[in-house]
Design a protein around this motif. Structure first.
Motif, PDB file in Angstrom:
ATOM      1  N   SER A 170       0.830  -1.213   0.000  1.00 14.13           N
ATOM      2  CA  SER A 170       0.000   0.000   0.000  1.00 14.13           C
ATOM      3  C   SER A 170       0.862   1.260   0.000  1.00 14.13           C
ATOM      4  O   SER A 170       0.529   2.256  -0.656  1.00 14.13           O
ATOM      5  N   THR A 171       2.016   1.218   0.715  1.00 12.14           N
ATOM      6  CA  THR A 171       2.915   2.384   0.756  1.00 12.14           C
ATOM      7  C   THR A 171       3.504   2.645  -0.620  1.00 12.14           C
ATOM      8  O   THR A 171       3.621   3.793  -1.049  1.00 12.14           O
ATOM      9  N   ARG A 172       3.878   1.577  -1.317  1.00  9.13           N
ATOM     10  CA  ARG A 172       4.422   1.729  -2.680  1.00  9.13           C
ATOM     11  C   ARG A 172       3.388   2.372  -3.602  1.00  9.13           C
ATOM     12  O   ARG A 172       3.712   3.222  -4.415  1.00  9.13           O
ATOM     13  N   TRP A 173       2.139   1.931  -3.452  1.00  6.94           N
ATOM     14  CA  TRP A 173       1.061   2.503  -4.282  1.00  6.94           C
ATOM     15  C   TRP A 173       0.897   3.989  -3.985  1.00  6.94           C
ATOM     16  O   TRP A 173       0.768   4.806  -4.898  1.00  6.94           O
ATOM     17  N   ILE A 174       0.944   4.348  -2.701  1.00  8.21           N
ATOM     18  CA  ILE A 174       0.781   5.759  -2.306  1.00  8.21           C
ATOM     19  C   ILE A 174       1.924   6.599  -2.881  1.00  8.21           C
ATOM     20  O   ILE A 174       1.703   7.678  -3.452  1.00  8.21           O
TER      21      ILE A 174
END
Length: 433
Positions: A170-174
């Motif tokens: 999720s952090t990579r997507w953000i």
């Protein structure tokens, strides 16, 4: 790719009468603006073209690319990067001179340059399949996935991991979506906004990175001759590569140099072809400074930092994380933040310029009125680059670069006599002024 870029580049280097060495002084005068013209066709100045081209080349190829070269090929790979750069100066001279000699017009009547127009205008319509091949590979190979991937890795290492913050998908997507939004603000404004932003960012980022690296080298100054010796020795023994294969060292060095300075790939002719210049030779001279600044100066400084600190032997890190560990070891506490600032600017400026390259390839294939659709495709792939693995990203980009090099080098060698005649004419005229 090795034969095409190194072999073809050497042919052009010798055919030009070793022009990169003989005319370096004149090229520097041109860059200083001694010969600037107004009211000539094109969209940006020659200096802006060089800044935009350097924004794409002096970037993560110098920080991550050098680290990948040392990780895979040992210190000797750096020597072969140097050799690629010298022949690359001749390649850039020929390809960017041709980009002005054989400019074409897109479907909206705007003057355009680049290998696809050089092939069609200079070699004739029967060679058009080569131009199409270049453009298709350009649309895919000039995505910002490598920059997005490495910028995500830096933010993870510097800002998230030390504080025990969760680093999941999720952090990579953000992070990917944040980069996409930031890049969209610049690239949707077209080449003039890209060139204006690049010409402001590039000098600042090069100075910041240069000062940081010189500080580290100064700290280990006594060991520099030993490291130069290690590079030279390893280039011909291949001791640091598994199995001690010299051929592997040469291939890795040439491949990483191609990714770093892009000589022979065909990207720089696209931006130099848009410059306001009626003198093809003058544009070629400006362009040939790119590989010198990029590989001989910036890549060498990065390589020395990695070798002097010894991190290449003692860490499992790869890509930008290897360079990051070298900076942190040499400048504890401060080093990683200096590198993060440089990487942030390097990555973003490269993302801006690459969008223009891919846009031109899309424009050539599908027409000017459809070209803006490419920008949306480009922006979406930034998110994909942030979440993909480094190995997948590097393999994909290397493959596309190899395909782009084929039409670029064929056209440069085929039309080399035209460039030689123009060079002779130009310097004869310069004598009389």
């Amino acid at each position: 790719m090795l034969v095409l870029l190194m072999g073809g580049g050497f042919i052009l280097f010798a055919y030009s009468g070793f022009l990169p060495f003989r005319r370096l002084g004149h090229a520097l005068k041109v860059v200083r603006g001694n010969y600037d013209e107004t009211n000539v066709p094109g969209q940006i100045s020659s200096r802006q073209a060089l800044s935009a081209a350097i924004a794409a080349t002096v970037g993560l190829g110098n920080i991550s690319g050098v680290a990948i070269a040392i990780n895979m090929g040992g210190p000797g790979a750096i020597f072969w990067m140097w050799m690629s750069a010298f022949v690359g100066m001749a390649t850039k001279y020929f390809t960017c001179t041709l980009a002005i000699m054989y400019r074409g017009k897109d479907s909206s009547g705007e003057v355009q340059g680049g290998p696809m127009y050089v092939i069609e205008e200079g070699m004739g319509k029967k060679w058009k399949p080569l131009a199409v091949l270049f453009s298709v590979a350009g649309i895919l190979g000039l995505l910002a996935i490598f920059q997005a991937n490495q910028l995500t890795a830096v933010i993870r290492t510097v800002l998230l991991e030390p504080y025990g913050m969760d680093y999941g998908a999720s952090t990579r997507w953000i992070l990917g979506i944040s980069m996409m939004v930031l890049v969209s603000i610049v690239i949707l404004g077209g080449i003039k906004r890209i060139a204006a932003v690049a010409s402001r960012l590039v000098p600042a980022m090069v100075i910041l990175y240069f000062v940081s690296v010189v500080l580290i080298i100064f700290k280990y100054l006594g060991e520099v001759p030993q490291m130069i010796g290690l590079i030279l020795n390893d280039a011909f023994t291949g001791q640091s590569v598994m199995g001690g294969a010299v051929g592997a060292v040469i291939v890795i060095g040439a491949r990483r140099a191609a990714f770093s300075n892009e000589a022979g790939i065909g990207t720089a002719p696209m931006v130099h072809g848009a410059s306001k210049n009626n003198e093809p030779v003058r544009e070629g001279l400006i362009a040939m400074l790119g590989p010198f600044i990029d590989t001989i100066v910036v890549c060498t400084l990065t390589a020395l930092v990695i070798l002097l600190t010894g991190v290449w032997q003692s860490t499992e890190n790869d890509g930008v994380r290897l360079t990051l560990s070298a900076f942190e070891m040499a400048l504890p506490g401060l080093g990683k933040y200096l590198l993060m600032a440089a990487v942030l600017v390097f990555a973003l400026s490269t993302m801006f310029t690459y969008s223009y390259y891919g846009h031109k390839c899309f424009n050539y294939l599908f027409g000017a009125k459809n070209a803006d659709y490419y920008n949306y495709f480009y922006l979406i792939t930034i998110v994909a680059g942030a979440v993909a693995s480094l190995e997948v990203v590097v393999s994909f980009i290397d493959g596309m670069y190899a395909i782009m090099a084929i039409p670029t080098m064929i056209s440069a060698i085929y039309l080399a006599p035209k460039v030689k005649a123009a060079t002779k004419d130009y310097f004869e005229r310069m004598k009389n002024t």
